[in-house]
Design an enzyme around this catalytic site. Structure first.
Site, short mmCIF file in Angstrom:
data_model
loop_
_atom_site.label_atom_id
_atom_site.label_comp_id
_atom_site.label_asym_id
_atom_site.label_seq_id
_atom_site.Cartn_x
_atom_site.Cartn_y
_atom_site.Cartn_z
N CYS A 184 1.44 3.86 -2.96
CA CYS A 184 0.44 4.87 -3.37
C CYS A 184 -0.02 5.74 -2.20
CB CYS A 184 -0.77 4.19 -3.99
SG CYS A 184 -0.35 3.38 -5.55
N HIS A 185 -0.12 5.15 -1.01
CA HIS A 185 -0.69 5.92 0.11
C HIS A 185 0.39 6.56 1.00
CE1 HIS A 185 -4.75 4.59 -0.83
NE2 HIS A 185 -4.23 3.40 -1.07
N HIS A 209 6.25 10.89 -11.82
CA HIS A 209 6.49 9.46 -11.60
C HIS A 209 7.65 8.94 -12.45
CE1 HIS A 209 5.32 5.63 -9.90
NE2 HIS A 209 5.40 5.09 -11.10
N CYS A 269 0.80 -1.23 0.00
CA CYS A 269 0.00 0.00 0.00
C CYS A 269 0.83 1.28 0.00
CB CYS A 269 -0.93 0.04 1.21
SG CYS A 269 -1.63 -1.56 1.65
N MET A 284 -7.00 2.20 -7.96
CA MET A 284 -6.56 1.23 -6.95
C MET A 284 -6.97 -0.17 -7.40
SD MET A 284 -7.30 1.09 -2.91
CE MET A 284 -7.53 -0.45 -2.03
FE1 DHE Z 1 7.53 0.69 -10.50
C1 DHE Z 1 9.98 2.01 -12.52
C2 DHE Z 1 7.52 3.54 -8.66
C3 DHE Z 1 4.73 -0.39 -8.86
C4 DHE Z 1 7.93 -2.36 -11.91
N1 DHE Z 1 8.54 2.46 -10.59
C5 DHE Z 1 9.48 2.81 -11.53
C6 DHE Z 1 9.91 4.15 -11.28
C7 DHE Z 1 9.22 4.58 -10.18
C8 DHE Z 1 8.37 3.51 -9.74
C9 DHE Z 1 9.33 5.93 -9.51
C10 DHE Z 1 10.92 4.94 -12.10
C11 DHE Z 1 12.32 4.60 -11.70
C12 DHE Z 1 13.33 5.28 -12.59
O1 DHE Z 1 13.21 5.22 -13.81
O2 DHE Z 1 14.24 5.91 -12.06
N2 DHE Z 1 6.29 1.45 -9.03
C13 DHE Z 1 6.52 2.61 -8.40
C14 DHE Z 1 5.52 2.81 -7.37
O3 DHE Z 1 5.50 3.74 -6.52
C15 DHE Z 1 4.48 1.77 -7.56
C16 DHE Z 1 3.30 2.42 -8.26
C17 DHE Z 1 3.91 1.16 -6.32
C18 DHE Z 1 4.90 0.49 -5.40
O4 DHE Z 1 4.52 0.16 -4.28
O5 DHE Z 1 6.06 0.29 -5.77
C19 DHE Z 1 5.21 0.84 -8.52
N3 DHE Z 1 6.48 -1.08 -10.42
C20 DHE Z 1 5.37 -1.31 -9.69
C21 DHE Z 1 4.90 -2.65 -9.86
O6 DHE Z 1 3.88 -3.18 -9.31
C22 DHE Z 1 5.82 -3.33 -10.83
C23 DHE Z 1 5.06 -3.72 -12.10
C24 DHE Z 1 6.45 -4.60 -10.27
C25 DHE Z 1 7.11 -4.41 -8.94
O7 DHE Z 1 8.30 -4.11 -8.92
O8 DHE Z 1 6.42 -4.52 -7.93
C26 DHE Z 1 6.83 -2.22 -11.09
N4 DHE Z 1 8.72 -0.04 -11.95
C27 DHE Z 1 8.77 -1.35 -12.34
C28 DHE Z 1 9.83 -1.52 -13.33
C29 DHE Z 1 10.42 -0.25 -13.52
C30 DHE Z 1 9.70 0.65 -12.64
C31 DHE Z 1 10.18 -2.82 -14.03
C32 DHE Z 1 11.59 0.11 -14.44
C33 DHE Z 1 11.09 0.49 -15.80
C34 DHE Z 1 12.21 0.89 -16.73
O9 DHE Z 1 12.30 0.34 -17.83
O10 DHE Z 1 13.01 1.77 -16.36
#
Ligand code: DHE
Length: 550
Positions: A62-63, A344, A59, A106
C-alpha cells in the site's frame, strides 16, 4: 552517501531474505546501534534489515516499495508535501497508526505484528527508506534458470489424471504452490516457488501453470510430467502481483507478461522457457493531468484478450490502462487509455469484449472496450471496490458483472448487456453484518449461486464466514461459517471444471484448510488439511483460468 550505500545493501539483503524466508536466520541484535544523524534515531544494521523485511512483507503493497506512497500515504522522515512527516509523527504517532489502523482502510497490525516488530517499525519509519537498486534486462537474464529445456519435456501427459480439473493452490507463507487433483482431491505435488506467491495463471493450452510472488519470481510448472515439475524460473523484478500469458489464436503458449511493482515495468518473456525478451518501464504522467511524473507506476492486474493479440495491463498510480500488443514482443506497441486512479483488480464481462477494473482510490469501476482500445465508461460504485476478477451473472436485472467493496458493505451489479441501463449499477445488495472487508466474489455459468467473502472485516465472525446469494434474484440465501475443525479468515473462491463445487481457503488461523462445498446443496463435501496446507490463499482451476470462466 555512506547512509545511501548502507541502505542499498539493506534493501538487497531484504530481497534476498525474502527469497529464502524459511531458512532466514534471526537478525543479530548484538550489533551496535548507530544514531542516524538526521533523526537522532538509534538503529543497528541488523534492525534496518529486519525493518526492511517487515516493511516489504506487510506495508509495501500500500505504501510503495520506496515508501513514497501508493494506495496508502508516503512514509518518509521529512514528508512529501502531502502526507505528514514520520519524524513529526514520532514513535507514538506511528505506533497509533500501526496498532489501530485507519478509517481509510489500513488494517490493525496489533496482534499480527509482535511488540518487538511494532517498536522496531516506529524507528525504521523515521529514517530514510532503502534505495531500490537497478533491475533491468541484464539482471533479469542473469536470474533466468531453464531447468528442463523444451526438447527434454514430454510431448504428452505421462499420467492418466485430468489436468483440466487440476487446481493450483497458493500456500502463501510457505512460498509454495500445491497442485491438487480436482477429481480425486489428492495432493499431486507441493512445489517450492517464490516467496508469498500472489497469483497463478495457466498457459492457453492449459499445460503450464505460472506463479508470481511478492519477490517478483516467476515459476513455470509443467503438468505433463508424472508429478508436476518446475521447468523454468526467472526473477522479473523485486516485487510483483501479476503475470499472464498470450491467449490469442496463433500465439497460444508463446509469450508471458510480467507486471512489475518494483521496478515498475512490463516485461515480456518466452512462455516456453521464461527467457526475457523485452522490458518497458511504466513511469509517466497520471491520467488526470497532474503534472507530477510518477516513477513508481506499479503494474496491477493483467488479463489476456481472446479476441486480439493483446494484454490489458493496469498501471496503478497513473490510472492508465495499457493495451499491450505482443505481436512484436521485442517492441510491443502500447496504447495508453487514461482512466482513474488507482487501478487495481478486474476481469472480463461474459463476452470477453469488455474489461472492467477497479479504480479503488476513486471508488469507481472503469470499463474498457478491448478490441477497439477505448474507454467506455467510468462508473461510481462504492468505497474501495475490490472485485478480484469479478464475476458474471445472468440476473433478473440483465447480465451483470459484480464487484464487492473493501471499504463498505456493498455488492454492486453492473449491467453489461446492451439496452437500458447498460454500464450502470442496476442493483446493490448488502452482505451480512456491518463494515466492508470483502475481497472476492465468484460464480460460474452453471451455478445458481454467488459467493462473497469478508476477509478483511475486523469482526472474526464475519471474516471467518462466507455469504451465498441467489445468482438470479440476488437475494441473500445463507452465511456459511467455518466448519468444525477449521479456523482463520475465509478468502477467495474457485469452482471446479464442472461448476458444481466451490473451493474456499481458510488462512491466518491455527487450523487452516481448503474447504470444498457442494455448490447445489451448500454442504461441505471435503476439507483438505495437513501440515502442507500452510496459509492457503488463491486457488486456480486449470480449465476455468485458461478460459477466463468467472
Ligand atoms: Fe492481492 C489479486 C495486489 C493483498 C490475495 N492482488 C491481486 C491483483 C493485484 C493484487 C494487483 C490482481 C492480479 C491480476 O488479476 O492480474 N494484493 C495486492 C496488493 O497490492 C495488496 C493490497 C497488498 C500486498 O501487499 O500485496 C494485496 N492479496 C492481498 C492479500 O492480503 C491476499 C488476500 C493474500 C495474500 O496473497 O497476501 C491477496 N490477490 C490475492 C488473490 C488474488 C489477488 C488470491 C487473485 C484473485 C483472482 O481470482 O484472480
Amino acid at each position: 552517501m555512506k547512509t545511501l550505500k548502507l541502505i542499498t545493501v539493506v534493501f538487497t539483503a531484504a530481497i534476498m531474505l525474502t527469497a529464502c524466508k524459511e531458512e532466514k536466520k534471526k537478525p543479530d541484535y548484538s550489533k551496535k546501534k548507530e544514531t542516524v544523524a538526521s533523526t537522532g534515531i538509534q538503529i543497528s544494521d541488523a534492525e534496518m534489515k529486519e525493518g526492511a523485511q517487515i516493511f516489504f512483507d506487510k506495508c509495501a503493497g500500500c505504501h510503495g516499495s520506496s515508501r513514497k506512497g501508493a494506495t496508502g500515504p508516503s512514509l518518509l522522515p521529512d514528508g512529501d508535501g502531502k502526507a505528514i512527516a514520520t519524524k513529526v509523527l514520532g514513535a507514538e504517532g506511528i505506533r497509533t497508526f500501526i496498532e489501530n489502523g485507519t478509517a481509510g482502510g489500513m488494517p490493525e497490525w496489533k496482534g499480527i505484528l509482535s511488540e518487538h516488530q511494532i517498536e522496531l517499525m516506529t524507528r525504521f519509519l523515521q529514517v530514510d527508506p532503502p534505495i531500490v537498486p537497478p533491475y533491468g534486462m541484464k539482471e533479469m537474464t542473469a536470474s533466468w534458470k531453464l531447468i528442463i529445456p523444451v526438447a527434454d519435456r514430454p510431448t504428452k501427459p505421462q499420467h492418466n489424471r485430468n489436468i483440466k480439473n487440476y487446481f493450483g493452490v497458493i500456500m502463501r507463507d510457505a512460498g509454495k504452490v500445491a497442485i491438487i487433483d480436482g477429481d480425486t482431491k489428492e495432493k499431486v505435488a507441493v512445489l517450492k516457488t517464490g516467496f508469498a506467491v500472489h497469483i497463478l495463471r495457466t498457459s492457453a493450452s492449459g499445460r503450464y501453470i505460472y506463479s508470481v510472488g511478492r519477490d517478483g519470481k516467476i515459476t513455470m510448472i509443467d503438468t505433463y510430467t508424472k508429478i508436476p515439475t518446475i521447468v523454468a524460473e526467472v526473477k522479473g523484478g523485486f516485487d510483483s502481483r501479476s503475470v499472464e500469458v498470450s491467449k490469442y489464436k496463433g500465439y497460444e503458449d508463446k509469450y508471458l507478461v510480467f507486471g512489475g511493482y518494483s521496478p515498475s515495468h512490463i516485461a515480456i518473456l518466452d512462455a516456453q522457457t521464461l527467457e526475457p525478451i523485452s522490458i518497458t518501464p511504466t513511469a509517466g504522467k497520471a491520467c488526470d493531468g497532474d503534472k507530477e511524473y510518477i516513477e513508481e507506476a506499479r503494474v496491477a492486474s493483467i488479463v489476456a484478450s481472446h479476441t486480439d493479440p493483446v494484454w490489458i495491463c493496469n498501471v496503478k498510480e497513473r490510472g492508465m490502462v495499457d493495451i499491450v500488443d505482443y505481436s512484436d514482443p521485442k517492441n510491443p506497441k502500447i496504447t495508453e487509455i487514461p482512466t482513474a486512479r488507482f487501478l487495481h483488480d478486474g476481469g472480463f464481462d461474459s463476452t470477453g469484449h469488455y474489461f472492467l477494473v477497479a479504480a479503488n482510490a476513486s471508488n469507481k469501476i472503469v470499463v474498457i472496450d478491448v478490441p477497439n482500445k477505448k474507454l467506455v465508461k467510468i462508473i461510481k460504485t462504492g468505497i474501495k471496490p475490490h472485485p478480484g476478477r469479478g464475476t458474471n451473472l445472468k440476473t433478473k436485472y440483465g447480465n451483470v458483472w459484480v464487484t464487492s467493496h473493501l471499504g463498505e458493505n456493498k455488492l454492486s451489479f453492473i449491467k453489461t448487456n446492451p439496452g437500458k441501463g447498460q454500464w450502470t449499477v442496476v442493483k446493490e445488495v448488502k452482505a451480512t453484518g456491518n463494515g466492508g472487508g470483502a475481497l472476492f466474489v465468484k460464480s460460474h455459468p452453471k451455478s445458481k449461486h454467488l459467493w462473497v467473502d469478508r476477509t478483511l472485516n475486523p469482526d472474526a465472525k464475519l471474516n471467518s464466514a462466507v455469504d451465498v446469494f441467489d445468482s438470479y434474484t440476488l437475494k441473500f440465501i445463507k452465511t456459511l461459517h467455518a466448519p468444525k475443525g477449521v479456523d482463520g479468515r475465509a478468502v477467495h473462491f474457485e469452482y471446479n471444471k464442472a461448476g458444481n463445487e466451490v473451493w474456499v481457503s481458510y488462512f491466518m488461523g491455527k487450523k487452516n484448510a481448503i474447504v470444498i462445498y457442494n455448490d447445489k446443496t451448500l454442504k461441505v463435501k471435503k476439507i483438505i488439511q495437513g501440515d502442507w496446507v500452510q496459509n492457503p490463499t488463491g486457488k486456480f482451476n486449470v480449465y476455468n483460468t485458461t478460459h477466463d470462466i468467472y
